[in-house]
Design a protein around this motif. Structure first.
Motif, mmCIF file in Angstrom:
data_model
loop_
_atom_site.group_PDB
_atom_site.id
_atom_site.type_symbol
_atom_site.label_atom_id
_atom_site.label_comp_id
_atom_site.label_asym_id
_atom_site.label_seq_id
_atom_site.Cartn_x
_atom_site.Cartn_y
_atom_site.Cartn_z
ATOM 1 N N ALA A 126 0.812 -1.219 0.000
ATOM 2 C CA ALA A 126 0.000 0.000 0.000
ATOM 3 C C ALA A 126 0.844 1.267 0.000
ATOM 4 N N THR A 127 2.164 1.127 -0.016
ATOM 5 C CA THR A 127 3.074 2.275 0.007
ATOM 6 C C THR A 127 4.132 2.111 -1.070
ATOM 7 N N ARG A 128 4.865 3.204 -1.331
ATOM 8 C CA ARG A 128 5.870 3.175 -2.390
ATOM 9 C C ARG A 128 7.229 3.723 -1.970
ATOM 10 N N GLY A 129 7.368 4.233 -0.777
ATOM 11 C CA GLY A 129 8.606 4.889 -0.371
ATOM 12 C C GLY A 129 9.817 3.971 -0.405
ATOM 13 N N ASP A 130 10.968 4.551 -0.722
ATOM 14 C CA ASP A 130 12.227 3.804 -0.673
ATOM 15 C C ASP A 130 12.562 3.418 0.762
ATOM 16 N N ILE A 131 12.144 4.258 1.706
ATOM 17 C CA ILE A 131 12.301 3.999 3.136
ATOM 18 C C ILE A 131 10.908 3.884 3.734
ATOM 19 N N VAL A 132 10.681 2.838 4.530
ATOM 20 C CA VAL A 132 9.400 2.654 5.204
ATOM 21 C C VAL A 132 9.632 2.800 6.699
ATOM 22 N N CYS A 133 8.877 3.695 7.309
ATOM 23 C CA CYS A 133 9.021 3.988 8.737
ATOM 24 C C CYS A 133 7.730 3.579 9.446
ATOM 25 N N LEU A 190 17.809 -12.814 23.006
ATOM 26 C CA LEU A 190 18.808 -12.232 22.114
ATOM 27 C C LEU A 190 20.220 -12.420 22.668
ATOM 28 N N ASN A 191 20.382 -12.204 23.952
ATOM 29 C CA ASN A 191 21.712 -12.351 24.544
ATOM 30 C C ASN A 191 22.211 -13.788 24.463
ATOM 31 N N LEU A 192 21.310 -14.737 24.610
ATOM 32 C CA LEU A 192 21.709 -16.139 24.594
ATOM 33 C C LEU A 192 21.931 -16.681 23.187
ATOM 34 N N HIS A 193 21.089 -16.256 22.247
ATOM 35 C CA HIS A 193 21.106 -16.887 20.928
ATOM 36 C C HIS A 193 21.599 -15.976 19.801
ATOM 37 N N TRP A 194 21.403 -14.673 19.937
ATOM 38 C CA TRP A 194 21.879 -13.725 18.929
ATOM 39 C C TRP A 194 22.620 -12.595 19.648
ATOM 40 N N PRO A 195 23.742 -12.905 20.280
ATOM 41 C CA PRO A 195 24.424 -11.909 21.116
ATOM 42 C C PRO A 195 24.865 -10.665 20.350
ATOM 43 N N GLN A 196 24.989 -10.756 19.038
ATOM 44 C CA GLN A 196 25.321 -9.553 18.276
ATOM 45 C C GLN A 196 24.240 -8.483 18.419
ATOM 46 N N LEU A 197 23.021 -8.896 18.748
ATOM 47 C CA LEU A 197 21.909 -7.951 18.897
ATOM 48 C C LEU A 197 21.727 -7.475 20.337
ATOM 49 N N ALA A 198 22.662 -7.834 21.214
ATOM 50 C CA ALA A 198 22.530 -7.492 22.629
ATOM 51 C C ALA A 198 22.585 -5.990 22.881
ATOM 52 N N GLY A 199 23.084 -5.224 21.934
ATOM 53 C CA GLY A 199 23.212 -3.786 22.125
ATOM 54 C C GLY A 199 21.940 -2.999 21.859
ATOM 55 N N PHE A 200 20.913 -3.646 21.345
ATOM 56 C CA PHE A 200 19.672 -2.918 21.070
ATOM 57 C C PHE A 200 18.925 -2.640 22.368
ATOM 58 N N VAL A 201 18.647 -1.372 22.609
ATOM 59 C CA VAL A 201 17.974 -0.963 23.846
ATOM 60 C C VAL A 201 16.502 -1.366 23.830
ATOM 61 N N GLN A 202 15.842 -1.210 22.676
ATOM 62 C CA GLN A 202 14.420 -1.534 22.568
ATOM 63 C C GLN A 202 14.187 -2.464 21.370
ATOM 64 N N PRO A 203 14.585 -3.727 21.491
ATOM 65 C CA PRO A 203 14.461 -4.632 20.345
ATOM 66 C C PRO A 203 13.023 -4.897 19.917
ATOM 67 N N LEU A 204 12.055 -4.726 20.836
ATOM 68 C CA LEU A 204 10.656 -4.971 20.493
ATOM 69 C C LEU A 204 9.887 -3.696 20.192
ATOM 70 N N GLY A 205 10.566 -2.548 20.199
ATOM 71 C CA GLY A 205 9.883 -1.287 19.953
ATOM 72 C C GLY A 205 9.210 -1.255 18.593
ATOM 73 N N GLY A 206 8.068 -0.577 18.521
ATOM 74 C CA GLY A 206 7.304 -0.518 17.275
ATOM 75 C C GLY A 206 7.694 0.598 16.349
ATOM 76 N N GLU A 207 8.741 1.347 16.696
ATOM 77 C CA GLU A 207 9.172 2.460 15.856
ATOM 78 C C GLU A 207 10.512 2.109 15.214
ATOM 79 N N TYR A 208 10.511 1.888 13.928
ATOM 80 C CA TYR A 208 11.742 1.575 13.212
ATOM 81 C C TYR A 208 11.564 1.930 11.738
ATOM 82 N N ALA A 209 12.684 2.239 11.092
ATOM 83 C CA ALA A 209 12.689 2.606 9.676
ATOM 84 C C ALA A 209 13.635 1.672 8.945
ATOM 85 N N VAL A 210 13.215 1.231 7.768
ATOM 86 C CA VAL A 210 13.958 0.209 7.039
ATOM 87 C C VAL A 210 13.905 0.522 5.545
ATOM 88 N N ARG A 211 14.982 0.232 4.857
ATOM 89 C CA ARG A 211 14.950 0.366 3.403
ATOM 90 C C ARG A 211 13.991 -0.681 2.831
#
Length: 323
Positions: A126-133, A190-211
């Motif tokens: 339903a959208t066309r943007g190069d970046i979706v937020c 995340l810390n146990l299985h994907w420790p590279q992602l341990a630095g994310f403060v809000q991994p479940l937050g609903g606000e994110y932007a992606v190409r």
């Protein structure tokens, strides 16, 4: 300490130093200049279900700060995807200046499944943007920095593909006590299985932007597991250096009760298990207890088990891209 663990910790520390910013690091004028020079387009999507109390203010603030009165707006599309509201969510959002689309109007040949992830997945068509937020529609005292902050790195750094917002989440008058599912379920996983992602403060937050070029290649869990699923799959698809986070201040929103959080936790755990072992079967139900006149009564709820495939493989999406 195990050398492999030490290497991961060092990688996360480097990532925190190189890929964690504040919204103030990229002033709006700078973002507008970069966006205009590159010709990049930005879509903002608000998934909404019975959010008439808050969706109007969010739409109004985004329009005021990032669209109206700007010769070259930061946001090109502002879309509210209504997933079946029974209140005035659609009417309030449209009056405030959003384009409102009902979930069932997008890709009608596929019956819609219940869940937030389903709405986010369909929003790509339903959208066309190069970046979706993506921005949750239940935020209070909303600041447009939630959008400009997380879109910023994608406009200024071509190596960044996925940006999460980070923020304080007070629970009532207690600072930093929100995000209970994050602390009790997601962060340990995340810390146990994907420790590279341990630095994310809000991994479940609903606000994110992606190409879009990344989003269209990722599967979408249809329910509460969507945020964890997208983050883990993005790590495996583009690597840690393509992921980032931006501090946008404080997030105020409606908190759910303990049983709703339990169902959310079960869906997130199941999403993690699927990624740990494809094809590993788990019981797709969660039993909880409520006190009734005769004592505790069991209530069993289904756990989200469906996932939508990458949008790039959907015929209607491919046809639209050619057109």
């Amino acid at each position: 300490m195990n050398q492999g663990v030490q290497n991961v910790l060092e990688e996360v520390e480097r990532w925190l130093a190189d890929r964690s910013w504040s919204a103030a690091d990229r002033p709006l004028d700078q973002l507008l200049e970069r966006k205009r020079a590159a010709g990049t387009t930005v879509s903002v999507v608000l998934p909404a279900l019975d959010e008439e109390a808050t969706v109007g203010e969010i739409v109004s603030v985004i329009r005021r700060d990032l669209i109206d009165g700007l010769a070259h707006p930061l946001v090109d599309e502002l879309v509210v995807v209504d997933s079946g509201s029974t209140d005035r969510t659609a009417e309030v959002a449209a009056k405030a200046g959003a384009r409102v689309v009902h979930r069932d109007e997008i890709l009608p040949r596929l019956p819609a499944l219940p869940g937030k992830g389903e709405v986010l997945w369909r929003s790509l068509l339903a959208t066309r943007g190069d970046i979706v937020c993506f921005v949750d529609a239940d935020l209070r005292d909303f600041s447009s920095a939630f959008v400009s902050g997380i879109v910023g790195p994608l406009l200024t750094d071509p190596g960044v593909e996925f940006v999460k917002a980070m923020y304080d989440r007070p629970l009532g008058n207690a600072p930093g006590q929100g995000g209970r599912v994050t602390e009790l379920v997601a962060r340990p996983l995340l810390n146990l299985h994907w420790p590279q992602l341990a630095g994310f403060v809000q991994p479940l937050g609903g606000e994110y932007a992606v190409r879009r070029s990344l989003l269209e290649r990722l599967p979408f869990p249809v329910g509460y597991g969507v945020e964890l699923g997208l983050l883990v799959d993005a790590l495996h698809t583009v690597g840690l250096e393509a992921l980032a986070q931006v501090d946008v201040g404080v997030r105020l929103h409606r908190h759910q009760d303990g049983q709703a959080l339990g169902r959310m936790a079960a869906a997130i755990y199941r999403t993690a298990l699927v990624r740990l072992s494809r094809g590993h079967h788990v019981r797709p139900e969660l039993t909880q207890f409520e006190r009734g006149p005769q004592g505790f009564v069991p209530r069993t709820y289904p756990v989200d088990t469906e996932e939508r495939p990458p949008m790039a493989g959907i015929e209607e999406y491919a046809v639209r891209r050619v057109a």
